[in-house]
Design an enzyme around this catalytic site. Structure first.
Site, PDB file in Angstrom:
ATOM      1  N   GLY A  68       0.844  -1.212   0.000  1.00  9.63           N
ATOM      2  CA  GLY A  68       0.000   0.000   0.000  1.00  9.63           C
ATOM      3  C   GLY A  68       0.869   1.249   0.000  1.00  9.63           C
ATOM      4  O   GLY A  68       1.839   1.336   0.741  1.00  9.63           O
ATOM      5  N   ARG A 115       0.994  -4.996  -5.198  1.00 11.45           N
ATOM      6  CA  ARG A 115       1.124  -6.187  -4.346  1.00 11.45           C
ATOM      7  C   ARG A 115       1.400  -7.329  -5.339  1.00 11.45           C
ATOM      8  O   ARG A 115       0.583  -7.588  -6.219  1.00 11.45           O
ATOM      9  CB  ARG A 115      -0.158  -6.431  -3.563  1.00 11.45           C
ATOM     10  CG  ARG A 115      -0.548  -5.238  -2.668  1.00 11.45           C
ATOM     11  CD  ARG A 115      -1.605  -5.614  -1.670  1.00 11.45           C
ATOM     12  NE  ARG A 115      -2.186  -4.453  -1.016  1.00 11.45           N
ATOM     13  CZ  ARG A 115      -1.663  -3.824   0.043  1.00 11.45           C
ATOM     14  NH1 ARG A 115      -0.540  -4.248   0.564  1.00 11.45           N
ATOM     15  NH2 ARG A 115      -2.273  -2.788   0.583  1.00 11.45           N
ATOM     16  N   ASP A 148       4.799  -4.790   6.138  1.00 11.27           N
ATOM     17  CA  ASP A 148       5.229  -6.139   6.513  1.00 11.27           C
ATOM     18  C   ASP A 148       5.307  -7.111   5.337  1.00 11.27           C
ATOM     19  O   ASP A 148       6.238  -7.932   5.265  1.00 11.27           O
ATOM     20  CB  ASP A 148       4.400  -6.706   7.680  1.00 11.27           C
ATOM     21  CG  ASP A 148       2.909  -6.601   7.452  1.00 11.27           C
ATOM     22  OD1 ASP A 148       2.492  -6.136   6.371  1.00 11.27           O
ATOM     23  OD2 ASP A 148       2.152  -6.978   8.365  1.00 11.27           O
ATOM     24  N   GLY A 149       4.380  -7.005   4.367  1.00  6.55           N
ATOM     25  CA  GLY A 149       4.433  -7.889   3.195  1.00  6.55           C
ATOM     26  C   GLY A 149       5.717  -7.642   2.406  1.00  6.55           C
ATOM     27  O   GLY A 149       6.389  -8.575   1.951  1.00  6.55           O
ATOM     28  N   THR A 167       4.139   2.510   5.681  1.00  2.17           N
ATOM     29  CA  THR A 167       2.765   2.007   5.715  1.00  2.17           C
ATOM     30  C   THR A 167       1.942   2.878   6.646  1.00  2.17           C
ATOM     31  O   THR A 167       2.443   3.274   7.696  1.00  2.17           O
ATOM     32  CB  THR A 167       2.688   0.537   6.191  1.00  2.17           C
ATOM     33  OG1 THR A 167       1.323   0.227   6.517  1.00  2.17           O
ATOM     34  CG2 THR A 167       3.532   0.260   7.422  1.00  2.17           C
ATOM     35  N   ASP A 181      -0.282   1.876   8.419  1.00  2.00           N
ATOM     36  CA  ASP A 181      -0.788   1.054   9.528  1.00  2.00           C
ATOM     37  C   ASP A 181       0.016   1.170  10.825  1.00  2.00           C
ATOM     38  O   ASP A 181      -0.470   0.787  11.888  1.00  2.00           O
ATOM     39  CB  ASP A 181      -0.825  -0.428   9.106  1.00  2.00           C
ATOM     40  CG  ASP A 181      -1.732  -0.668   7.912  1.00  2.00           C
ATOM     41  OD1 ASP A 181      -2.560   0.215   7.613  1.00  2.00           O
ATOM     42  OD2 ASP A 181      -1.617  -1.725   7.274  1.00  2.00           O
ATOM     43  N   ASP A 205       2.546  -0.549  12.035  1.00  2.00           N
ATOM     44  CA  ASP A 205       2.519  -1.853  12.695  1.00  2.00           C
ATOM     45  C   ASP A 205       3.828  -2.621  12.576  1.00  2.00           C
ATOM     46  O   ASP A 205       3.831  -3.840  12.490  1.00  2.00           O
ATOM     47  CB  ASP A 205       1.367  -2.692  12.121  1.00  2.00           C
ATOM     48  CG  ASP A 205       1.496  -2.903  10.619  1.00  2.00           C
ATOM     49  OD1 ASP A 205       2.382  -2.279   9.998  1.00  2.00           O
ATOM     50  OD2 ASP A 205       0.721  -3.688  10.063  1.00  2.00           O
ATOM     51  N   ARG A 253      -5.625  -2.477   8.644  1.00  2.00           N
ATOM     52  CA  ARG A 253      -5.529  -3.937   8.549  1.00  2.00           C
ATOM     53  C   ARG A 253      -5.680  -4.557   9.936  1.00  2.00           C
ATOM     54  O   ARG A 253      -6.765  -4.476  10.507  1.00  2.00           O
ATOM     55  CB  ARG A 253      -4.209  -4.347   7.893  1.00  2.00           C
ATOM     56  CG  ARG A 253      -4.278  -5.749   7.277  1.00  2.00           C
ATOM     57  CD  ARG A 253      -2.949  -6.167   6.711  1.00  2.00           C
ATOM     58  NE  ARG A 253      -2.536  -5.368   5.575  1.00  2.00           N
ATOM     59  CZ  ARG A 253      -2.891  -5.587   4.324  1.00  2.00           C
ATOM     60  NH1 ARG A 253      -3.664  -6.590   4.033  1.00  2.00           N
ATOM     61  NH2 ARG A 253      -2.471  -4.824   3.352  1.00  2.00           N
TER      62      ARG A 253
END
Ligand code: F6P
Length: 328
Positions: free
Chosen positions: A14, A75, A106-107, A130, A132, A134, A176
């Site tokens: 993302g 992605r 993370d991906g 990101t 997020d 995270d 997410r």
């Protein structure tokens, strides 16, 4: 120590506001140090499809203020396969690239780590990008600040209309499996409740809280639901509450992808610049399989393995504690 001469940079997963300032810092720091730089289009897809181009000082002019990513992102499922990785490696070697800066979440890091273990002669440095927030090893990830500010602006507007109509709004925000945006936006906007993946809220407790608020003459109420919350999604939560609370008119808003766009905040421009600068310097110093991150206002390195260990990641305890206390 293996000396590098040519760096490739990519953004993957993302997009996040702040990626462009980071790309700019990577390119200009590399050039300053006499390295060549290649931009990879669309993340790992560009490695597999050999979609790359040489970058110079002017390739990154006037991009500090732009959301999204000038390198584009994707992605990429084929990069999870051995064959995709082998093709990516072949293209990098053909171009004489010996180091890779990957900006993503993370991906992206999972792919980078696997690739780097298979092909250790290409040094890899991760930059946490990101919305997020995270990843372990960086208090903030690129884009989180801008996205949270975007959410706050939207919720403030919703509060105006909610108050005008005495309504109860359920607002879903991104993240997410992370409640980071929900928590910060919720505290900043005085949300009556915040439903988070990290902390289960029973629907009965939520209903009790909203009924109490109504009895305490609250004219409007806002419940923020993080997309990863385990109560079945914002519509299910709103439906369950509607059955029990009849004195409020209930509305649902999903903020969606507007949270990912927009001009990066000052914080994300500085963070992107610091992280990009540090990523190149770390590669020059011979580091690999690491992530550059912000810790106590210092830029430090964390292994990609530790960065991905995000079940260790915790939301701030004081913020969690104040949710119910400050919005009575
Ligand atoms: O990881 C960033 C993020 O925006 C998450 O918050 C969200 O769950 C996901 O990406 C959405 O992904 P996509 O844009 O591929 O639908």
């Amino acid at each position: 120590m293996h000396k590098i001469s040519k760096i490739a940079v990519l953004t993957s997963g993302g997009d996040a506001p702040g990626m462009n300032p980071c790309i700019r810092a990577v390119v200009r720091t590399a050039l300053y140090n006499g390295l060549e730089v290649v931009g990879v289009r669309q993340g790992y897809k560009g490695l597999i499809e050999n979609d790359m181009y040489d970058m110079n000082k002017r390739s990154v002019s006037n991009i500090l203020n732009l959301g999204g990513t000038i390198l584009k992102t994707a992605r990429c499922l084929p990069f999870k396969e051995d064959e995709g990785m082998a093709t990516a490696y072949k293209h990098l070697k053909e171009r004489g690239i010996d180091a890779l800066v990957v900006i993503g979440g993370d991906g992206t890091f999972t792919g980078a780590l696997r690739f780097s273990k298979k092909y250790p002669d290409i040094a890899v440095m991760g930059v946490p990008g990101t919305i997020d927030n995270d990843l372990c090893g960086s208090t903030y990830t690129l884009g989180f600040d801008t996205a949270t500010n975007t959410v706050i602006e939207a919720i403030d507007k919703i509060r105006d209309t909610a108050d005008a109509h005495d309504r109860l709004f359920f607002i879903e925000v991104m993240g997410r499996d992370s409640g980071a945006i929900a928590l910060r936006a919720g505290i900043s906007c005085g949300a009556e409740a915040i439903l988070l993946p990290e902390k289960q809220t029973a629907i009965e407790d939520l209903i009790k809280n909203l009924k109490e608020g109504h009895m305490n003459k609250k004219s409007s109420s806002i419940v923020i639901v993080a997309e990863g919350d385990k109560n079945g999604g914002v519509y299910d939560v709103a439906k369950a509450v509607q059955k029990e609370v009849n004195n409020y008119d209930i509305k649902v808003t999903i903020l969606g992808h507007l949270q990912r766009g927009g001009s990066p905040s000052s914080f994300d421009r500085i963070l992107g610049s610091r992280l990009g600068f540090a990523a190149v310097n770390a590669l020059i110093a011979g580091e690999t399989q690491k992530m550059v991150g912000l810790q106590a206002n210092h830029i430090l390195l964390t292994s990609l393995e530790d960065a991905l260990n995000n079940h260790e990641f915790k939301l701030e305890a004081d913020l969690l504690q104040m949710v119910d206390i400050l919005s009575i």
